[in-house]
Design an enzyme around this catalytic site. Structure first.
Site, short mmCIF file in Angstrom:
data_model
loop_
_atom_site.label_atom_id
_atom_site.label_comp_id
_atom_site.label_asym_id
_atom_site.label_seq_id
_atom_site.Cartn_x
_atom_site.Cartn_y
_atom_site.Cartn_z
N ALA A 36 0.92 -1.18 -0.16
CA ALA A 36 0.02 -0.01 -0.07
C ALA A 36 0.89 1.59 0.01
O ALA A 36 0.41 2.29 -0.76
CB ALA A 36 -1.23 0.00 1.45
N TYR A 79 -13.28 -4.65 7.62
CA TYR A 79 -13.48 -4.12 6.27
C TYR A 79 -14.81 -3.33 5.76
O TYR A 79 -14.70 -2.42 5.55
CB TYR A 79 -13.12 -4.98 5.28
CG TYR A 79 -11.94 -5.88 5.14
CD1 TYR A 79 -10.78 -5.17 5.84
CD2 TYR A 79 -11.90 -7.21 4.95
CE1 TYR A 79 -9.55 -5.86 6.14
CE2 TYR A 79 -10.49 -7.87 5.18
CZ TYR A 79 -9.53 -7.40 5.77
OH TYR A 79 -8.23 -7.74 5.68
N LEU A 95 -6.25 -7.05 -0.99
CA LEU A 95 -6.54 -8.29 -0.12
C LEU A 95 -5.89 -9.35 -1.20
O LEU A 95 -5.45 -9.33 -2.01
CB LEU A 95 -7.83 -8.26 0.20
CG LEU A 95 -8.41 -7.16 1.09
CD1 LEU A 95 -10.03 -7.42 1.21
CD2 LEU A 95 -7.98 -7.30 2.55
N LYS A 118 -4.34 -6.34 -9.05
CA LYS A 118 -4.23 -7.60 -9.88
C LYS A 118 -3.65 -8.73 -9.41
O LYS A 118 -3.04 -8.70 -8.31
CB LYS A 118 -3.37 -7.32 -11.18
CG LYS A 118 -1.84 -7.19 -10.51
CD LYS A 118 -1.08 -6.22 -11.29
CE LYS A 118 0.15 -5.76 -10.37
NZ LYS A 118 -0.22 -5.46 -9.10
N ASP A 200 0.42 -13.95 -9.51
CA ASP A 200 1.27 -12.80 -8.97
C ASP A 200 2.13 -12.27 -10.04
O ASP A 200 1.72 -11.52 -10.86
CB ASP A 200 2.17 -13.31 -7.90
CG ASP A 200 2.79 -12.26 -6.95
OD1 ASP A 200 2.03 -11.33 -6.32
OD2 ASP A 200 4.10 -12.14 -6.89
#
Ligand code: NAG
Length: 383
Positions: A36, A79, A95, A118, A200
């Site tokens: 983040a 959340y 997440l 993504k 990933d």
């Protein structure tokens, strides 16, 4: 990895804090994710139209610490509580993959715009439902393919499209990490959370091949996975995609490449090479070009050159609607510019369309089908 990117970004490219506009977009973060700061918090500092106002994490202590560290005003221990806050305009969803579908739907239901990490979901069908619902509710959802908002990716595509390389024959792209960066207990190895290298790092070369060719794979020629202890999860995958017009694209991803010949440590590979019958071009580090990158172009008449593209190279043609960027802008800063522009009704310099995100997920699922590992589990969540 995320911590490293953030550290380098802050040290080398710290930009002054912008004076915020009165109608600045208020963004909340779902989860105290380590990505983040690099992906959103630091880019937001220099954007006058954005403030990060809240963070939610199931672990209250973790959320408090995160908020304090990043100067975030509000902390929520769930959340849903964050989504229920009417003062929040948009959320960032970093997440675990397997939770993207559920929490993006819940955010849309709460009327929030979503910057969605993504891969958008575990399945193309889920991605389709997310974007259909966003359209119905009139909110913006963007799959955070940050590299696509940076001028370096567009410059390579411009070179490919210009015909300088002749007829395109093949592409080769990678995102591989040496062993030791991703821990064995990392959630990226957790199948039920949508783990796997292809989910990933692998999303990058797949996405970049589709971006550069303006096309979708016709079929997957081959796909080999290097399995994790849980054999449904790939530590790495190498696949060849048959693209339209006899173009062959090879993609490689790996979360823990072993040393070569057991001793020589592998370096990061985040490059893409495009070969045509008249020449070839390579973009070294298309994933994090703000840290360092170059494009080399070699043509068969013996010429070669190198370009570096930290800011839009022109104000004309396809560059006309690009923002007045500074060389310090990261891929994430460029992405944030577009996300805010879209929400505020301005034309973004680039956009990842809903259909693009659906097709990206279809390609990922096709590669998993070919390697035999199969798609990641569908969400059991029903809105
Ligand atoms: C994967 O994540 C789920 C959900 O958090 C958890 O219940 C499970 O134990 C994890 N599996 C492994 C192998 O760590």
């Amino acid at each position: 990895m995320a911590g490293l990117i953030d550290f380098i970004s802050r040290k080398l490219f710290s930009t002054p804090e912008a004076i915020k506009e009165p109608d600045a977009l208020r963004i909340g973060i779902l989860g105290a994710a380590s990505i983040a700061p690099a992906a959103l918090i630091n880019p937001a500092r220099s954007h006058p139209g954005v403030v990060i106002t809240a963070v939610a994490a199931r672990d209250r202590t973790r959320a408090d610490k995160f908020a304090k560290q990043h100067g975030i005003q509000k902390v929520y221990a769930s959340y849903q509580e964050l989504l229920d806050d009417p003062s929040i305009d948009a959320v960032y969803n970093p997440l675990p993959n397997g939770l993207h579908y559920e929490w993006t739907l819940k955010a849309i239901k709460a009327g929030k715009h979503v910057l969605l990490e993504k891969p958008s979901c575990n399945r193309a069908e889920e991605t389709r439902r997310v974007f259909d619902y966003a359209k119905e509710k009139g909110v913006v959802v963007l799959e955070a393919f940050h590299y696509r908002f940076h001028p370096s990716a567009h410059r390579l595509r411009q070179i490919v499209s210009s015909g300088e390389l002749g007829t395109i024959q093949s592409l080769k792209g990678a995102l591989t990490l040496p062993r030791g960066i991703v821990g064995a207990d990392d959630i990226r190895y957790n199948y039920s959370l949508g783990g796997g290298s292809l989910m990933d790092g692998g999303t990058y070369p797949v996405s970049f091949v589709r971006f550069l060719t303006f096309a979708e794979p016709v079929s997957i020629t081959s796909a080999h996975a290097r399995p994790a202890p849980d054999a449904r999860v790939d530590v790495g995958t190498i696949a060849t995609l048959a693209m339209p017009g006899d173009v062959s694209a090879t993609i490689e991803c790996d979360m823990a490449l072993p040393p070569r010949f057991w001793i020589v440590p592998r370096m990061f590979d985040m490059g893409m090479t495009v070969k045509g019958d008249k020449g070839e071009a390579t973009l070294f580090n298309f994933v994090l070009p703000m840290l360092y990158h170059y494009i080399t172009v070699k043509t068969k008449d013996g010429k070669s050159r190198t370009e570096k593209v930290y800011v839009p190279p022109s104000t004309e043609g396809e560059w006309e609607c690009w923002p007045k960027a500074e060389a310090s802008w990261s891929t994430y800063r460029y992405q944030l510019e577009a996300f805010v522009d879209k929400i505020q009704g301005r034309k973004p310099h680039y956009w990842v369309e809903a259909d693009d995100s659906v097709k990206q997920m279809e390609a990922i699922e096709q590669i998993y089908a070919k390697s035999g590992l199969g798609s990641r589990p569908a969400s059991t969540f029903v809105l």
